[in-house]
Motif scaffolding. Structure first.
Motif, PDB file in Angstrom:
ATOM      1  N   GLN A  96       0.837  -1.195   0.000  1.00 26.24           N
ATOM      2  CA  GLN A  96       0.000   0.000   0.000  1.00 26.24           C
ATOM      3  C   GLN A  96       0.874   1.248   0.000  1.00 26.24           C
ATOM      4  N   LYS A  97       0.553   2.175  -0.886  1.00 19.81           N
ATOM      5  CA  LYS A  97       1.245   3.463  -0.932  1.00 19.81           C
ATOM      6  C   LYS A  97       0.823   4.308   0.268  1.00 19.81           C
ATOM      7  N   SER A  98       1.767   5.036   0.826  1.00 16.80           N
ATOM      8  CA  SER A  98       1.478   5.845   2.011  1.00 16.80           C
ATOM      9  C   SER A  98       0.293   6.774   1.753  1.00 16.80           C
ATOM     10  N   PRO A  99      -0.694   6.795   2.655  1.00 22.67           N
ATOM     11  CA  PRO A  99      -1.868   7.646   2.450  1.00 22.67           C
ATOM     12  C   PRO A  99      -1.617   9.125   2.741  1.00 22.67           C
ATOM     13  N   ASP A 100      -0.509   9.450   3.382  1.00 18.80           N
ATOM     14  CA  ASP A 100      -0.188  10.858   3.660  1.00 18.80           C
ATOM     15  C   ASP A 100       1.283  11.103   3.364  1.00 18.80           C
ATOM     16  N   ASN A 101       1.735  12.326   3.624  1.00 19.52           N
ATOM     17  CA  ASN A 101       3.080  12.729   3.208  1.00 19.52           C
ATOM     18  C   ASN A 101       4.133  12.639   4.306  1.00 19.52           C
ATOM     19  N   THR A 102       3.770  12.149   5.491  1.00 20.20           N
ATOM     20  CA  THR A 102       4.741  12.126   6.580  1.00 20.20           C
ATOM     21  C   THR A 102       5.953  11.263   6.248  1.00 20.20           C
ATOM     22  N   VAL A 118       6.174  13.237  -5.036  1.00 24.78           N
ATOM     23  CA  VAL A 118       5.469  13.335  -3.755  1.00 24.78           C
ATOM     24  C   VAL A 118       4.129  14.037  -3.978  1.00 24.78           C
ATOM     25  N   PRO A 119       3.024  13.449  -3.518  1.00 22.73           N
ATOM     26  CA  PRO A 119       1.718  14.100  -3.681  1.00 22.73           C
ATOM     27  C   PRO A 119       1.709  15.492  -3.072  1.00 22.73           C
ATOM     28  N   SER A 120       1.000  16.406  -3.722  1.00 19.87           N
ATOM     29  CA  SER A 120       0.945  17.788  -3.245  1.00 19.87           C
ATOM     30  C   SER A 120       0.329  17.853  -1.853  1.00 19.87           C
ATOM     31  N   PRO A 121       0.980  18.551  -0.913  1.00 17.40           N
ATOM     32  CA  PRO A 121       0.440  18.638   0.455  1.00 17.40           C
ATOM     33  C   PRO A 121      -0.869  19.421   0.539  1.00 17.40           C
ATOM     34  N   LYS A 122      -1.175  20.204  -0.494  1.00 18.10           N
ATOM     35  CA  LYS A 122      -2.420  20.977  -0.459  1.00 18.10           C
ATOM     36  C   LYS A 122      -3.642  20.112  -0.738  1.00 18.10           C
TER      37      LYS A 122
END
Length: 600
Positions: free
Chosen positions: A342-348, A384-388
Motif C-alpha cells: 500500500q502506498k502511504s496515504p499521507d506525506n509524513t 510526492v503528492p501535493s500537500p495541499k
C-alpha cells in the motif's frame, strides 16, 4: 596623385551615368505604387461590399478545403497501428524495449488509405457474451492458443476463440484468483477501489472479471506481432490501451488509479534505478494498492519452476522490498503467490527524503510537473503528492458510486474550475445524452459497448451513460486544460492524447466515437483529413460517430466522411442552436477489393 585623380574622375563619370537610371527607377516605382494603391483600394472596397451583402444571405461559410479521396490500404495493413508499427522497429533501439514505445510517422510518411478488415470479418459478438468468446477471423492469431494452451488463456473452437479465464498465475480460473485478492484487500468489495490498471494484461481476463465487481480497469500491453493482447481485450469489450513502461511516463496523471496489478508481467521492477516502479508510484493514488503475483513472490515454493536459484530469488525479493519501502510503500498482505503493498496515504513518510541528501530514490524537484505525461521521460525520483490535496487519498475519496457526482478536490487546479461549474457540466451532459439517445437509439443497447469521448472535459458523457452496458475511454488533449485528474477522481478512466497523431489502439476497436468541438479547437494544429482517417481506423465497421461541431465545419466534415464511406445526417442540437450542429454518422462494413494494392 595622378592615379588617384584619374580614379576619382572615372568614378565621378560613372556616377553621372548611374544617377539618371536611379532617378528613373524611383519614379517608376512611385508610379507603380500609386497605381497599385488605386487598384488594391478599389478591390478592397469591392470585397467589403460583397462581405457586407453576403452577411444577409444564406451563404455556405464552410472552410474551403481541397477535395479528398482515399484508396484502400493493402490487406497486410489490416492491423495497422501507425505509432507502434512493427515494420519500423528496426529503426529504434532495443535498450529497455524503446522500440515498442510510440514512434509516429512524419507527415510525409503518413498513410492516406482506408484500413481494411481481415477476410471473413464479422460484426463482433455482443456484450456480455463477448467477454467469453469472439470470432477467430476478427483477431486471426493463434500464437497464444498454441504457446499458452496449458494456461487456458484462450482456445480455438470452430470459428471462435473461447476465453476460459485462465492466466499464467491463475491457470484454474481468474475468478478464484480475484476472490483471493479480495480477501487480502477488503477495499475491493465495498466501493473504495473503483479504478485499476493491469500492466502486462494478457487477454485482459483480470480486468474482465473486475467489471462484474464494479471495478473499471485499464488493461495495458505493448504492440506485438503475435499475441495481440490489447486487440483481444477490446474485441471482448474490455477497456485496454497499447502501452509499455520503458523510457517515458504512461499517459495518465499522477494519483489516479486506486489499484495497480502485475501478474507475472515480466517487468524488471528493480532495474534501472527502479524507474518502472517509480512510475507505478506516480500514477497510484495515496493509500492505493500495488499487487504483484509471480517472481519473486513466494520464491520459497516456486523458484524451481523459474529456472533460477532460491538464493537469487531471495535476493530479488529483498531488493524489491527495500525499493518499495524507500518509496513509502508498506507490505499490506501476502498469501501464496500474491503480495500486496500500500502506498502511504499521507506525506509524513516522504519527509525523510527531504531531510536525507543521500536517500534513494530522491524526491523529484518542483520543476517536474507530476501530471506531465505526454512524451515525458521517466526520471529516477519520487513524485510526492501535493500537500495541499487533503481529499485525494483513497480513504478520503467517496466510495463508488457516490464519487461519480461528488465534486473532486482537484477541480480547483483547473483554470476557472469550481463546484458550481462541475454540477452545471453534469446537468448539461445528462441533457445531451438524453438527446443523443433519441437521435441514436443504439446507445444503451447491446450494439454499442466500447465508447470513446475524444475530447472530454470532466467525463460528463461517461457519467451520463454510466448505467448503460458500455464503458467510455475519456481522452483529454495534451494541449488542453488538464482535466484528466478530475475524470479519474470521479471513478472513470481516460488518457492524454494529441489528435495530430494516431491513438494507441488497434483498428476496429470502438463502437462509438464522440467529438465535441475537436475540429474547432485543433484546426490550426491538426489536418482534418488525418484526424478523420484515424477515426475511421479505430471505428468498427457498422460503428457510429457523433460529431458535435460548429456549423462552420459541419459540411466539410460531412464531405470528408463521405469519402471514408460513412453515411451521415445532420441534426439539431438539444438547444437547436444555429451555431452548432450534430452529425450522426455510421461506418460502412466493406471488404478489400484489392489485397495487393499499395498504400499511398
Amino acid at each position: 596623385m595622378k592615379y588617384k585623380d584619374e580614379k576619382y574622375e572615372k568614378a565621378e563619370k560613372g556616377s553621372l551615368k548611374v544617377l539618371p537610371k536611379t532617378v528613373l527607377l524611383i519614379l517608376l516605382c512611385g508610379l507603380s505604387f500609386y497605381l497599385g494603391g488605386l487598384y488594391c483600394g478599389k478591390n478592397k472596397l469591392e470585397v467589403n461590399n460583397v462581405a457586407k451583402a453576403g452577411s444577409s444571405l444564406d451563404v455556405d461559410n464552410s472552410p474551403q478545403v481541397k477535395s479528398v479521396s482515399f484508396t484502400e490500404c493493402s490487406s497486410d495493413y489490416q492491423d495497422y497501428t501507425p505509432c507502434t508499427d512493427p515494420r519500423k522497429w528496426k529503426k529504434y533501439g532495443t535498450h529497455r524495449l524503446t522500440f515498442m514505445e510510440r514512434h509516429c510517422p512524419p507527415v510525409f510518411d503518413r498513410k492516406q488509405c482506408l484500413v481494411p478488415p481481415p477476410n471473413g470479418y464479422k460484426p463482433p459478438i455482443r456484450w456480455p457474451k463477448s467477454k467469453n468468446e469472439c470470432w477467430y477471423r476478427n483477431v486471426p492469431y493463434d500464437w497464444i492458443n498454441k504457446q499458452k494452451s496449458n494456461q487456458h488463456w484462450l482456445k480455438k473452437e470452430g470459428e471462435k476463440f473461447i476465453f476460459p479465464g485462465g492466466g499464467t498465475m491463475f491457470p484454474n480460473g481468474v475468478s478464484a484468483y480475484v476472490d483471493l485478492m479480495q480477501n487480502l484487500i477488503p477495499e475491493m468489495k465495498d466501493g473504495t477501489i473503483r479504478t485499476a490498471i493491469d500492466t502486462g494484461c494478457g487477454v485482459a481476463s483480470w480486468g474482465g472479471d473486475l467489471l462484474d465487481r464494479g471495478i473499471l480497469t485499464v488493461s495495458l500491453a505493448p504492440r506485438d506481432n503475435h499475441e495481440a493482447q490489447v486487440q483481444f481485450a477490446l474485441e471482448r469489450g474490455i477497456p485496454a490501451i497499447l502501452g509499455i513502461i520503458s523510457t517515458q511516463r504512461l499517459p495518465f496523471p499522477s494519483n489516479s488509479f486506486d489499484l495497480a496489478h502485475c501478474s507475472r508481467c515480466l517487468i524488471p521492477w528493480t532495474e534501472f534505478g527502479g524507474v518502472y516502479l517509480l512510475e507505478i508510484h506516480r500514477i497510484l493514488r495515496p493509500g492505493g494498492f500495488w499487487v504483484l503475483s509471480g517472481p519473486p513472490v513466494n520464491y520459497e515454493n516456486r523458484w524451481k519452476g523459474w529456472d533460477t536459484t532460491v538464493e537469487e530469488q531471495r535476493s530479488n525479493y529483498e531488493k524489491l522490498q527495500d525499493l518499495l519501502s524507500s518509496m513509502c510503500f508498506k507490505l499490506y498482505a501476502k498469501k501464496d503467490d500474491i503480495a500486496v503493498w500500500q502506498k502511504s496515504p499521507d506525506n509524513t513518510c516522504y519527509n525523510k527524503l527531504s531531510n536525507d541528501p543521500d536517500a534513494y530514490p530522491p524526491k523529484c524537484d518542483d520543476s517536474l510537473e507530476p501530471d506531465s505525461a505526454w512524451y515525458t521521460p521517466l526520471r529516477p525520483c519520487v513524485v510526492v503528492p501535493s500537500p495541499k490535496l487533503k481529499k485525494t487519498d483513497l480513504e478520503s475519496t467517496p466510495k463508488w458510486p457516490e464519487r461519480l457526482h461528488s465534486t473532486p478536490e482537484r477541480i480547483s487546479d483547473v483554470p476557472g474550475g469550481n463546484g458550481g461549474l462541475f454540477k452545471r457540466d453534469n446537468s448539461k451532459w445528462k441533457t445531451r445524452a438524453k438527446h443523443y439517445k433519441k437521435l441514436l437509439p443504439a446507445i444503451g443497447s447491446d450494439k454499442i459497448r466500447n465508447v470513446m469521448d475524444m475530447n472530454t472535459a470532466y467525463g460528463g458523457l461517461a457519467a451520463a451513460l454510466v448505467d448503460d452496458p458500455l464503458w467510455v475511454m475519456n481522452v483529454v488533449s495534451s494541449y488542453a486544460a488538464n482535466t484528466l485528474p478530475v475524470v479519474f477522481d470521479r471513478g472513470l478512466i481516460g488518457t492524454y492524447h494529441d489528435w495530430c497523431e494516431a491513438f494507441s489502439t488497434y483498428p476496429r476497436t470502438y463502437d462509438l466515437l464522440h467529438v465535441d468541438g475537436l475540429f474547432t479547437s485543433e484546426n490550426q494544429r491538426c489536418e482534418m483529413k488525418y484526424v478523420m482517417l484515424e477515426m475511421d481506423r479505430i471505428l468498427r465497421p457498422s460503428g457510429y460517430a457523433i460529431i458535435r461541431e460548429s456549423s462552420y465545419f459541419a459540411d466539410t466534415i460531412a464531405s470528408v466522411a463521405k469519402e471514408l464511406r460513412w453515411s451521415c445526417r445532420k441534426e439539431k442540437t438539444e438547444s437547436e442552436s444555429e451555431s452548432e450542429k450534430l452529425l450522426i454518422c455510421q461506418k460502412k462494413l466493406w471488404y478489400s477489393s484489392n489485397a495487393t494494392s499499395e498504400t499511398k
